[in-house]
Scaffold this active site. Structure first.
Site, PDB file in Angstrom:
ATOM      1  N   ASP A 194      55.773  48.414  70.394  1.00  0.00           N
ATOM      2  CA  ASP A 194      55.884  47.213  70.856  1.00  0.00           C
ATOM      3  C   ASP A 194      57.313  46.677  70.675  1.00  0.00           C
ATOM      4  O   ASP A 194      57.938  46.104  69.613  1.00  0.00           O
ATOM      5  CB  ASP A 194      55.051  45.969  70.074  1.00  0.00           C
ATOM      6  CG  ASP A 194      53.509  46.444  70.587  1.00  0.00           C
ATOM      7  OD1 ASP A 194      53.161  47.405  70.398  1.00  0.00           O
ATOM      8  OD2 ASP A 194      52.711  45.465  70.414  1.00  0.00           O
ATOM      9  N   LYS A 204      49.160  43.019  77.545  1.00  0.00           N
ATOM     10  CA  LYS A 204      48.689  42.694  76.425  1.00  0.00           C
ATOM     11  C   LYS A 204      49.171  41.252  76.075  1.00  0.00           C
ATOM     12  O   LYS A 204      50.188  40.830  75.868  1.00  0.00           O
ATOM     13  CB  LYS A 204      49.322  43.569  75.306  1.00  0.00           C
ATOM     14  CG  LYS A 204      48.888  42.954  74.080  1.00  0.00           C
ATOM     15  CD  LYS A 204      49.500  43.918  72.565  1.00  0.00           C
ATOM     16  CE  LYS A 204      49.387  43.546  71.428  1.00  0.00           C
ATOM     17  NZ  LYS A 204      49.915  44.540  70.317  1.00  0.00           N
ATOM     18  N   LYS A 247      53.750  42.404  77.425  1.00  0.00           N
ATOM     19  CA  LYS A 247      53.266  41.776  76.437  1.00  0.00           C
ATOM     20  C   LYS A 247      53.835  40.317  76.397  1.00  0.00           C
ATOM     21  O   LYS A 247      54.920  40.312  76.745  1.00  0.00           O
ATOM     22  CB  LYS A 247      53.181  42.603  75.310  1.00  0.00           C
ATOM     23  CG  LYS A 247      52.894  41.666  73.765  1.00  0.00           C
ATOM     24  CD  LYS A 247      52.927  42.800  72.762  1.00  0.00           C
ATOM     25  CE  LYS A 247      52.633  41.921  71.468  1.00  0.00           C
ATOM     26  NZ  LYS A 247      53.087  42.787  70.208  1.00  0.00           N
TER      27      LYS A 247
END
Lengths: 295, 291
Positions: free
Chosen positions: A123, A231, A195
């Site tokens: 991430d 996400k 995300k």
């Protein structure tokens, strides 16, 4: 318009069997996360055990494992040891999380090291400083370099929507992140996510912000046939909020994305609320917070 | 001359410090016994109860750790606020059929005194129920009472105000938080009590009050695993047995009293430490002594 549309997804009535299915699906999409200075190896181990088997009790229909455990790079080896072979992925934040305010060489090394340590999902945070200063190309180049550096690990690109200022900027950042990642090489399902947030600042994964990003993913899919994952992270604490997000995904992107391969929740306390609702539905009584292990 | 239309309010639920309508959107009417008019109260649902328990649970830690002295001051403030709304409360008792003005004011005054009584116990109950135990060996052995947690309160229909206040204040003063189901037959005084509590410095969620049908709510209360104790009075045997059985599933304490209407006025027996004791858990600690 956008906010009204996003709010409309919270008005669907989801009951009985569809609710039970939705809760289980949401649980299987959770990236169980701990990102604290105080994270210890034992805390991460216990979180991993929870990720594999979220509920100790017995339900008629077993509860699925969550999708991944998300930790800081230093704790990746610990998580890897417990999760290896279980099907639960090891995700690591990297590239100078959460601010991204480090030299590029440091950020790239950070990401590469996390992969070497065993993370199969990274991430990354984008360079918001550069983005807000209008240096889009710099941000885009950095994303390309990170994707190359972490390949074949999957990449989730954190935009930190709460710092971008407005919905137009969120859309611009989403398009840019998707283009940058796609320019490095072909993307199979689940290899690249966008995300919303680090979870360190509020507002995080609000419905309208997520909707803007879903629309960017949809438009990219229509143009290229490539499925980018999504996400939302931060602020999704209740099962009901998770169901709202799933409704929005279904009605924006369709059933393909109702799958942990293409949709994840970055959360920690959400897990127990999902379990609480699931167990309540089966036992026909309200459960207490202390009926569930800490996550 | 146009005739004026009365502006009658719908009495709402009191959950987490807010006056809310029922999630179900339903209300139920009662008749004002003296004026013959109709009053509407919100008919709380299972989900409202869930919200009330959630609110009580969130408020629990802070209320339990507040000093007894502070809890006493806040309960005393409730008494002050009730005193200043004596006539309004007396009117609410008239609406549920308490016969004479004197009886009504007597009940309000007894309720105020009951609050003052429990306010007094708030910082004394620990000394009364706890203490140092004699043990052989070089140890201190100390027992202290701690609040049970969230207490569900099911007061009887009569005397609507005095019984409700007595059953509310006992667990409250020891540091428990409350979910009270107003007496189904005579809910109005307790609905008004919620407005008094809302202006009495009671932290949000410490007292939650619901009106509605007992049958629709009490079993969810009995089953709810976040509720730690239930206080009930004057239930019939069958209901009490079922309550005990369902509560036992989650190891809930059930405290039941059978009290006559006149019995509630007996201050000594209704405001004693033994009315509080059912809602505490005793914690005993060993500690080495010097010699």
């Amino acid at each position: 318009m956008l906010e009204q549309r996003a709010a409309s997804f919270t008005r669907r009535s989801i009951k009985t069997q569809s609710k039970a299915d939705g809760l289980r699906l949401a649980l299987s999409m959770v990236d169980l996360t701990t990102l604290e200075g105080a994270d210890s190896p034992e805390k991460v181990r216990s979180l991993c055990r929870k990720a594999i088997r979220p509920y100790e009790g017995d339900l008629d229909r077993p509860v699925p494992s969550v999708a991944a455990v998300c930790v800081y790079p230093n704790l990746v080896p610990v998580a890897k040891e417990v999760l290896d072979g279980t099907g639960v992925h090891v995700a690591s934040v990297a590239t100078g999380f959460p601010s991204g305010q480090y030299p590029l060489s440091v950020r790239l090394r950070d990401a590469a090291q996390a992969v070497e340590a065993g993370a199969d999902e990274i991430d990354m945070v984008i360079n918001r400083g550069a983005f807000l200063a209008g240096r889009d190309e710099e941000v885009s180049d950095e994303i390309k370099e990170v994707r190359s550096a972490v390949h074949p690990a999957h990449l989730k690109i954190i935009l930190e929507t709460g710092e971008l200022g407005n919905y137009d900027a969120i859309r611009r950042a989403s398009d840019m992140a998707i283009e940058a990642a796609a320019s490095v090489g072909p993307i199979r399902d689940g290899e690249v996510f966008i995300k919303t947030s680090t979870g360190k600042i509020a507002p995080a994964a609000t419905m309208p912000a997520v909707l803007v990003m879903l629309e960017a993913i949809r438009d990219h899919y229509f143009a290229t046939g490539v499925r980018i994952g999504m996400k939302p992270a931060g602020g999704i604490k209740k099962a009901k909020a998770a169901l709202h997000q799933l409704v929005m995904v279904k009605e924006t992107l369709g059933d393909d994305w109702l799958n942990p391969k293409l949709f994840r929740f970055g959360a920690s306390s959400l897990t127990n609320d999902l379990l609480r609702q699931l167990v309540r539905m089966e036992r026909k009584r309200y459960m207490a917070a202390h009926d569930f292990s800490e996550a | 001359m146009p005739q004026r239309v009365d502006v009658a309010k719908t009495w709402k639920l009191f959950i987490g410090g807010q006056f809310v309508r029922s999630e179900s959107g339903q209300s139920f009417p009662i008749e004002h016994r003296r004026h013959g008019t109709t009053l509407n109260l919100c008919r709380g649902s299972r989900k409202d109860l869930r919200d009330a328990v959630e609110a009580a649970h969130s408020a629990s830690e802070k209320w339990a750790s507040a000093s007894g002295y502070l809890r006493g001051q806040i309960i005393y403030r409730m008494a002050e606020m009730l005193e200043s709304r004596r006539s309004e409360m007396s009117e609410a008792l008239a609406a549920v059929g308490t016969s004479t003005p004197k009886k009504r004011l007597d009940e309000v005054d007894a309720a105020i005194d009951r609050l003052v009584g429990f306010a007094g116990w708030a910082d004394k109950i620990e000394q009364i129920l706890g203490g140092q135990n004699p043990v052989p060996g070089p140890y201190y052995n100390i027992t202290v009472p701690e609040p049970s947690g969230v207490v569900g309160v099911l007061p009887p229909d009569r005397p609507a105000l005095l019984a409700s206040i007595s059953m509310l204040a006992a667990p409250l003063c020891a540091g428990n938080t409350i979910v009270m189901l107003a007496p189904e037959g005579h809910p109005l005084p307790v609905a008004l009590l919620a407005e008094i509590i809302a202006t009495s410095d009671v932290p949000d969620g410490v007292i939650n009050i619901m009106t509605g049908k007992r049958e629709e709510l009490m079993w969810h209360l009995a089953d709810h695993r976040e509720v730690d104790a239930v206080s009930a009075a004057n239930l019939d045997d069958e209901t009490l047995t079922e309550l005990r059985q369902r509560a036992a599933e989650s190891l809930k304490r059930v405290h039941h009293d059978s009290v006559t209407a006149a019995g509630w006025s007996k201050h000594e027996s209704r405001c004693s430490p033994w009315n509080i004791e059912p809602f505490v858990e005793m914690k005993t600690m060993w500690h080495p002594s010097a010699c």
